[in-house]
Design an enzyme around this catalytic site. Structure first.
Site, PDB file in Angstrom:
ATOM      1  N   LYS A  91       0.859  -1.189   0.000  1.00 41.56           N
ATOM      2  CA  LYS A  91       0.000   0.000   0.000  1.00 41.56           C
ATOM      3  C   LYS A  91       0.887   1.228   0.000  1.00 41.56           C
ATOM      4  O   LYS A  91       1.830   1.324   0.799  1.00 41.56           O
ATOM      5  CB  LYS A  91      -0.877   0.007   1.264  1.00 41.56           C
ATOM      6  CG  LYS A  91      -1.835   1.182   1.332  1.00 41.56           C
ATOM      7  CD  LYS A  91      -3.091   0.939   0.537  1.00 41.56           C
ATOM      8  CE  LYS A  91      -3.872   2.207   0.224  1.00 41.56           C
ATOM      9  NZ  LYS A  91      -3.416   2.895  -1.035  1.00 41.56           N
ATOM     10  N   LYS A 115       5.438   3.475   8.384  1.00 44.07           N
ATOM     11  CA  LYS A 115       4.273   4.352   8.520  1.00 44.07           C
ATOM     12  C   LYS A 115       2.988   3.533   8.574  1.00 44.07           C
ATOM     13  O   LYS A 115       2.151   3.703   9.457  1.00 44.07           O
ATOM     14  CB  LYS A 115       4.232   5.292   7.309  1.00 44.07           C
ATOM     15  CG  LYS A 115       3.102   6.296   7.330  1.00 44.07           C
ATOM     16  CD  LYS A 115       2.882   6.957   5.967  1.00 44.07           C
ATOM     17  CE  LYS A 115       4.131   7.648   5.441  1.00 44.07           C
ATOM     18  NZ  LYS A 115       3.825   8.554   4.312  1.00 44.07           N
ATOM     19  N   LYS A 127       5.411   1.708  -3.045  1.00 43.34           N
ATOM     20  CA  LYS A 127       5.334   3.045  -3.627  1.00 43.34           C
ATOM     21  C   LYS A 127       5.612   2.940  -5.117  1.00 43.34           C
ATOM     22  O   LYS A 127       6.302   2.015  -5.548  1.00 43.34           O
ATOM     23  CB  LYS A 127       6.396   3.956  -2.979  1.00 43.34           C
ATOM     24  CG  LYS A 127       6.076   5.418  -3.097  1.00 43.34           C
ATOM     25  CD  LYS A 127       5.173   5.870  -1.975  1.00 43.34           C
ATOM     26  CE  LYS A 127       4.783   7.314  -2.102  1.00 43.34           C
ATOM     27  NZ  LYS A 127       4.126   7.779  -0.870  1.00 43.34           N
ATOM     28  N   ASP A 167       0.021  10.699  -4.572  1.00 44.63           N
ATOM     29  CA  ASP A 167       1.144  11.332  -3.893  1.00 44.63           C
ATOM     30  C   ASP A 167       1.384  12.613  -4.715  1.00 44.63           C
ATOM     31  O   ASP A 167       0.460  13.062  -5.412  1.00 44.63           O
ATOM     32  CB  ASP A 167       2.372  10.405  -3.875  1.00 44.63           C
ATOM     33  CG  ASP A 167       3.443  10.844  -2.872  1.00 44.63           C
ATOM     34  OD1 ASP A 167       3.321  10.527  -1.685  1.00 44.63           O
ATOM     35  OD2 ASP A 167       4.406  11.534  -3.271  1.00 44.63           O
ATOM     36  N   THR A 211      -4.283  13.634   5.008  1.00 47.30           N
ATOM     37  CA  THR A 211      -2.860  13.754   5.351  1.00 47.30           C
ATOM     38  C   THR A 211      -2.619  15.057   6.104  1.00 47.30           C
ATOM     39  O   THR A 211      -1.959  15.075   7.160  1.00 47.30           O
ATOM     40  CB  THR A 211      -1.971  13.667   4.090  1.00 47.30           C
ATOM     41  OG1 THR A 211      -2.401  12.559   3.302  1.00 47.30           O
ATOM     42  CG2 THR A 211      -0.515  13.510   4.453  1.00 47.30           C
ATOM     43  N   SER A 379      -6.826   5.857   3.693  1.00 47.34           N
ATOM     44  CA  SER A 379      -6.900   4.937   2.548  1.00 47.34           C
ATOM     45  C   SER A 379      -7.315   3.543   3.030  1.00 47.34           C
ATOM     46  O   SER A 379      -8.117   2.863   2.381  1.00 47.34           O
ATOM     47  CB  SER A 379      -5.544   4.822   1.858  1.00 47.34           C
ATOM     48  OG  SER A 379      -5.332   5.889   0.967  1.00 47.34           O
TER      49      SER A 379
HETATM   50  N1  GLU Z   1       1.161   9.018  -0.620  1.00 43.85           N
HETATM   51  C1  GLU Z   1       0.615   8.998   0.701  1.00 43.85           C
HETATM   52  C2  GLU Z   1       1.710   8.674   1.696  1.00 43.85           C
HETATM   53  O1  GLU Z   1       2.829   9.105   1.512  1.00 43.85           O
HETATM   54  C3  GLU Z   1      -0.628   8.139   0.800  1.00 43.85           C
HETATM   55  C4  GLU Z   1      -0.501   6.717   0.384  1.00 43.85           C
HETATM   56  C5  GLU Z   1      -1.816   5.945   0.351  1.00 43.85           C
HETATM   57  O2  GLU Z   1      -2.863   6.489   0.662  1.00 43.85           O
HETATM   58  O3  GLU Z   1      -1.750   4.751  -0.008  1.00 43.85           O
HETATM   59  O4  GLU Z   1       1.517   8.036   2.685  1.00 43.85           O
END
Ligand code: GLU
Length: 447
Positions: A91, A115, A127, A167, A211, A379
């Site tokens: 994820k 995280k 990612k 992102d 976020t 998410s």
């Molecule tokens: N890009 C965001 C992060 O850095 C969200 C990632 C997501 O929702 O999967 O955590």
């Protein structure tokens, strides 16, 4: 940063050897390893797990050909790094930005493991992204790029396998095009395969805001530890994208005033407090440079071209632009300007030098993997709603987010205490995030 012991040093050297030239990834690994000394001293069985954790489970690199509005064929490079699936499907977001290369995606994927673990929700870490630059591209070009990107990526995804989101450079519009193409190719309405979807087609309330809101909830928890609150506080938020805008919104709702924000062209200082409707209009609707904010706002609002150098007086700073945007020198200026709390809205915006300056000055510093976990946590809530074909209210979802952020905050502090570093959110986040993944990996055998 503490010195690495011999075993951790060996692991780090191997990371350097295997991933030459990937400076951001090296930085992210070193940051985590620097916290793990007391953990391996107490539990030597974790050492081999750490080594495995530094190597992604799978890395995908692919060609993304597409046709621009002038009829020319353009080529970009696409990436997905599936880093760790011990706690759940991979994820993490997709980043479209010209600076993207494998080292950036690995750094982000690595951070995402810890995280996501900290959220306490069943999500692994990954990612992806591309070196595609969306700046100045038409809607049609963005759509054709997204369709081509998904035409390769779809075979690696699935609600139980890998679930991307947005992102930098990837927001609701892009997720729409990506989901549309996935649905077309697979002939499946698989809502849980992407998050950050539109509200009428499987998205979650609060995901857009999550976020930024989450980072402010985290900062609010820090304030509460000394019986304080955002009421009457001055704040500076860098960036003016999705994270920054909703950080500003929440700070204002909690009684604080955000007096500055920025983009890559410069920053604005607005002593009356950033006008949210105006910044949203300029950044989300018109997609203009930030100077347009100062021009439209008028009065004493000033635009300064060049990088935000963090000397605007404030109590709280929320760096929400991009990695390594806040240097050691910036940190010294920020301390001089009165900054007492720093919560990272972006991923790794503060350099190791900056983090050192904060520690020495007694600034409370919340690393991104804890403070900005609200996005990915929401998410995961979107995935829960998709799995049960349900949709929750804004109030309920926001309350779940606030509870998750409080949980992360408290776990970081408790873990930092347990490992002899009271008040150190970096140590707390790294160790708490790590242990949960490490235990799962140990339970599953050599994977
Ligand atoms: N890009 C965001 C992060 O850095 C969200 C990632 C997501 O929702 O999967 O955590």
């Amino acid at each position: 940063m503490t010195e690495l012991n011999k075993q951790l040093h060996y692991i780090y050297d191997e990371v350097l050897r295997r991933n030459p030239g990937e400076a951001e990834f090296h930085q992210a690994v070193l940051e985590v390893l620097s916290s793990l000394g007391p953990v391996v001293a107490k539990h030597p069985q974790y050492t081999s797990v750490i080594q495995r954790m530094c190597e992604p489970e799978r890395q995908i690199i692919f060609r993304v050909p597409w046709v621009d509005d002038a009829g020319n064929v353009q080529i970009n490079r696409g990436f997905r790094v599936e880093f760790n699936s011990a706690l759940g499907p991979f994820k993490g977001g997709l980043r479209f930005h010209p600076s993207v290369y494998i080292g950036i995606i690995k750094f982000l994927g690595f951070e995402q493991i810890f995280k996501n673990s900290l959220t306490g929700l069943p999500i692994g870490g990954g990612k992806g992204g591309s070196d595609f630059d969306p700046k100045g591209r038409s809607d049609g070009e963005i759509m054709r790029f997204c369709q081509s990107f998904m035409t390769e990526l779809y075979r690696h995804l699935g609600e139980y396998t890998d679930v991307p989101a947005g992102d930098i450079g990837v927001g609701g519009r892009e997720i729409g095009y990506l989901f549309g193409q996935y649905k077309r190719i697979t002939n499946r309405y698989e809502s849980g395969v992407l998050t950050g979807k539109g509200l009428s087609w499987g998205g979650s309330q609060v995901r857009t805001e999550a976020t930024g809101y989450g980072a402010v909830f985290f900062a609010d928890e820090i304030l509460k530890t000394s019986g304080d609150s955002f009421e009457g506080k001055r704040a500076v938020v860098s960036g003016s994208g999705n994270v920054a805008i909703y950080a500003i919104e929440k700070i204002h709702q909690l009684g604080g005033t955000v007096v500055a924000c920025s983009d890559s062209s410069g920053y604005v200082v607005d002593e009356k407090g950033i006008d949210l409707d105006l910044i949203k209009e300029i950044k989300e609707v018109k997609r203009e440079r930030i100077e347009a904010y100062a021009t439209a706002r008028g009065g004493d609002t000033k635009f300064v071209s060049g990088r935000l150098t963090w000397d605007v007086p404030c109590d709280v700073a929320v760096p929400s632009a991009t990695q390594n945007e806040l240097t050691g020198e910036d940190a010294a200026r920020l301390v001089k300007a009165g900054g007492k709390i720093v919560a990272e809205g972006a991923n790794m915006p503060c350099t190791p030098d900056a983090v050192k300056v904060f520690a020495e000055a007694g600034v409370k510093f919340a690393p991104g993997k804890a403070a900005n976990a609200g996005g990915v946590a929401t998410s995961a809530l979107e995935m829960q709603q998709n799995a049960s074909r349900d949709s929750w209210s804004f109030e309920y979802t926001e309350q779940r987010l606030a509870t998750i952020m409080r949980g992360i905050h408290d776990r970081c502090l408790a873990t930092a205490d347990e490992y002899g570093a009271p008040g150190n959110y970096v140590v707390g986040a790294n160790i708490a995030g790590f242990i949960q993944v490490a235990d799962a990996m140990l339970a599953m055998g050599v994977i």
